[in-house]
Design a protein around this motif. Structure first.
Motif, short mmCIF file in Angstrom:
data_model
loop_
_atom_site.label_atom_id
_atom_site.label_comp_id
_atom_site.label_asym_id
_atom_site.label_seq_id
_atom_site.Cartn_x
_atom_site.Cartn_y
_atom_site.Cartn_z
N ILE A 126 8.07 -7.49 28.72
CA ILE A 126 7.72 -6.76 27.50
C ILE A 126 6.83 -7.62 26.61
CG2 ILE A 126 8.66 -5.76 25.38
CD1 ILE A 126 11.12 -4.94 26.98
N TYR A 127 7.14 -8.91 26.53
CA TYR A 127 6.33 -9.84 25.73
C TYR A 127 4.90 -9.92 26.28
CZ TYR A 127 4.90 -14.29 23.64
OH TYR A 127 4.21 -15.28 22.97
N ILE A 128 4.77 -10.02 27.60
CA ILE A 128 3.44 -10.11 28.22
C ILE A 128 2.67 -8.81 28.00
CG2 ILE A 128 2.20 -10.31 30.41
CD1 ILE A 128 4.33 -12.21 31.37
N VAL A 129 3.36 -7.67 28.15
CA VAL A 129 2.70 -6.38 27.95
C VAL A 129 2.21 -6.25 26.51
CG1 VAL A 129 3.09 -3.89 27.85
CG2 VAL A 129 3.91 -5.19 29.80
N GLY A 130 3.05 -6.69 25.55
CA GLY A 130 2.64 -6.63 24.15
C GLY A 130 1.40 -7.48 23.88
N ILE A 131 1.40 -8.70 24.42
CA ILE A 131 0.22 -9.56 24.25
C ILE A 131 -1.00 -8.95 24.94
CG2 ILE A 131 -0.76 -11.81 24.87
CD1 ILE A 131 1.93 -13.05 24.47
N SER A 132 -0.78 -8.38 26.14
CA SER A 132 -1.90 -7.78 26.88
C SER A 132 -2.51 -6.62 26.10
CB SER A 132 -1.42 -7.30 28.25
OG SER A 132 -0.92 -8.37 29.01
N LEU A 133 -1.66 -5.78 25.52
CA LEU A 133 -2.16 -4.66 24.73
C LEU A 133 -2.96 -5.15 23.52
CD1 LEU A 133 0.90 -2.22 24.79
CD2 LEU A 133 -1.26 -1.99 26.03
N GLY A 134 -2.45 -6.23 22.90
CA GLY A 134 -3.18 -6.80 21.76
C GLY A 134 -4.54 -7.35 22.18
N VAL A 135 -4.57 -8.02 23.32
CA VAL A 135 -5.84 -8.57 23.83
C VAL A 135 -6.81 -7.44 24.18
CG1 VAL A 135 -6.90 -9.86 25.72
CG2 VAL A 135 -4.82 -10.71 24.66
N ILE A 136 -6.30 -6.39 24.83
CA ILE A 136 -7.16 -5.25 25.19
C ILE A 136 -7.74 -4.61 23.93
CG2 ILE A 136 -7.12 -2.91 26.14
CD1 ILE A 136 -5.10 -3.89 28.19
N LEU A 137 -6.90 -4.41 22.91
CA LEU A 137 -7.36 -3.80 21.66
C LEU A 137 -8.41 -4.68 20.99
CD1 LEU A 137 -7.09 -1.54 19.59
CD2 LEU A 137 -5.24 -2.83 18.51
N LEU A 138 -8.15 -5.99 20.96
CA LEU A 138 -9.10 -6.91 20.32
C LEU A 138 -10.44 -6.91 21.06
CD1 LEU A 138 -9.68 -9.13 18.24
CD2 LEU A 138 -8.72 -10.79 19.85
N LEU A 194 -14.38 3.59 26.73
CA LEU A 194 -13.26 4.10 27.51
C LEU A 194 -13.20 3.43 28.88
CD1 LEU A 194 -10.91 6.06 27.74
CD2 LEU A 194 -12.51 7.79 28.59
N TYR A 195 -14.35 3.29 29.53
CA TYR A 195 -14.37 2.62 30.83
C TYR A 195 -13.95 1.16 30.71
CZ TYR A 195 -16.93 6.71 32.54
OH TYR A 195 -17.30 7.97 32.89
N LEU A 196 -14.35 0.52 29.62
CA LEU A 196 -13.95 -0.87 29.40
C LEU A 196 -12.44 -0.98 29.24
CD1 LEU A 196 -14.70 -3.86 28.83
CD2 LEU A 196 -14.87 -3.23 26.42
N ILE A 197 -11.86 -0.09 28.45
CA ILE A 197 -10.40 -0.11 28.23
C ILE A 197 -9.66 0.14 29.54
CG2 ILE A 197 -8.51 1.13 27.13
CD1 ILE A 197 -10.29 1.54 24.71
N ILE A 198 -10.17 1.06 30.36
CA ILE A 198 -9.52 1.34 31.65
C ILE A 198 -9.58 0.11 32.54
CG2 ILE A 198 -9.69 2.69 33.77
CD1 ILE A 198 -10.64 5.04 32.06
N ALA A 199 -10.77 -0.53 32.61
CA ALA A 199 -10.92 -1.72 33.45
C ALA A 199 -10.02 -2.86 32.96
CB ALA A 199 -12.37 -2.16 33.48
N LEU A 200 -10.00 -3.08 31.65
CA LEU A 200 -9.15 -4.15 31.09
C LEU A 200 -7.68 -3.84 31.31
CD1 LEU A 200 -10.97 -4.94 27.72
CD2 LEU A 200 -10.83 -6.41 29.73
N SER A 201 -7.30 -2.59 31.15
CA SER A 201 -5.89 -2.22 31.35
C SER A 201 -5.46 -2.47 32.78
CB SER A 201 -5.69 -0.74 30.98
OG SER A 201 -6.01 -0.51 29.62
N ALA A 202 -6.32 -2.09 33.75
CA ALA A 202 -5.99 -2.32 35.15
C ALA A 202 -5.86 -3.81 35.43
CB ALA A 202 -7.07 -1.71 36.05
#
Length: 273
Positions: free
Chosen positions: A192-204, A12-20
């Protein structure tokens, strides 16, 4: 459950840090793209204003107002151009693609005059970065406005149909308003394209890190915990598996040595008895 689950907390902390980090990255990229596109559009619009000055120059020298008006009307029909108008030195609109505003007076503190009339003495030479500006019309539409000065050249001051003294450096300005709707829409889709890629990178990254966390930390800790429970109930036959030659592997080896030492001590005590 959250307090007692190391894997869940670290993930969870990793996801928060990556999201920020991704949000900051997206904002910076968006700002950079916006500034770059606005600069390119400003150059394009400023070139159009210069073209208007040059193309209407001869018509104005000949006092052919209809020709100058036709040029303004044709340019005003181009895609993206919301308004094209020519203001004289007094701020009166003498040509415009919007016929209803011809003859109206533009105050010095409104667009586009405010940039040159910030003080009591107007600027003689306007820097390039002040020749364009971004503002919103009453409907909330974002517009990029650019201006070009109509300067009093020798041919103008000496023309028989004009009474402009040679000391008057500026005769008026050409003002263009260019719609930024298309750019804003493009930036929105890009964001929107960048956010989509960012979410994919965070999930991966989160999934990959979770797998590594499971293999390198969580499983060795689980084995250590299970071994300690076995010892606590007197089972000295159980040895903790050593998966890697790292810190957890060293702890597991030491734990096994302690278990074997306890087992030997137990055997000796039984023989003594």
């Amino acid at each position: 459950m959250f307090r007692n689950n190391l894997k869940l907390k670290v993930s969870l902390y990793l996801i928060i840090a990556l999201s920020a980090a991704m949000v900051l990255f997206t904002v910076l990229i968006f700002k950079q793209q916006q500034e770059q596109l606005q600069t390119e559009i400003s150059r394009h619009v400023m070139q159009i204003s210069e073209v208007i000055v040059k193309s209407t120059r001869y018509a104005m020298l000949m006092n052919e107002r209809d020709i100058a008006e036709k040029i303004i009307q044709d340019i005003g029909k181009q895609k993206g151009i919301e308004r094209v108008r020519v203001l004289n030195k007094d701020g009166t609109i003498v040509h415009s693609n919007r016929s209803t505003e011809i003859g109206h007076f533009v105050d010095q503190q409104s667009e586009p005059c405010v940039h040159c009339h910030q003080t009591s003495k107007p600027l003689e030479r306007v820097p390039d970065n002040m020749k364009w500006r971004i503002y919103k019309n009453p409907e909330g539409q974002r517009l990029l406005g650019a201006m070009a000065a109509i300067r009093n050249e020798p041919s103008c001051s000496s023309a028989s149909c004009h009474r402009h003294p040679a000391s008057q450096s500026v005769l008026g300005v050409v003002d263009i308003a260019y719609s930024l709707d298309e750019i804003d829409q493009s930036l929105k889709l890009h964001a929107i394209y960048i956010v989509g890629i960012s979410l994919g990178v965070i999930l991966l990254i989160a999934v990959s890190f979770g797998v590594l966390l499971q293999r390198l930390i969580y499983r060795p800790l689980k084995d250590l915990n299970f071994g300690a429970q076995k010892i606590s109930v007197g089972d000295l036959e159980h040895l903790i598996p050593v998966h890697n030659d790292d810190e957890f592997g060293h702890v597991a080896s030491s734990f096994n040595q302690m278990t074997m030492a306890l087992k030997k001590s137990q055997v000796r005590m039984q023989e003594f008895v």
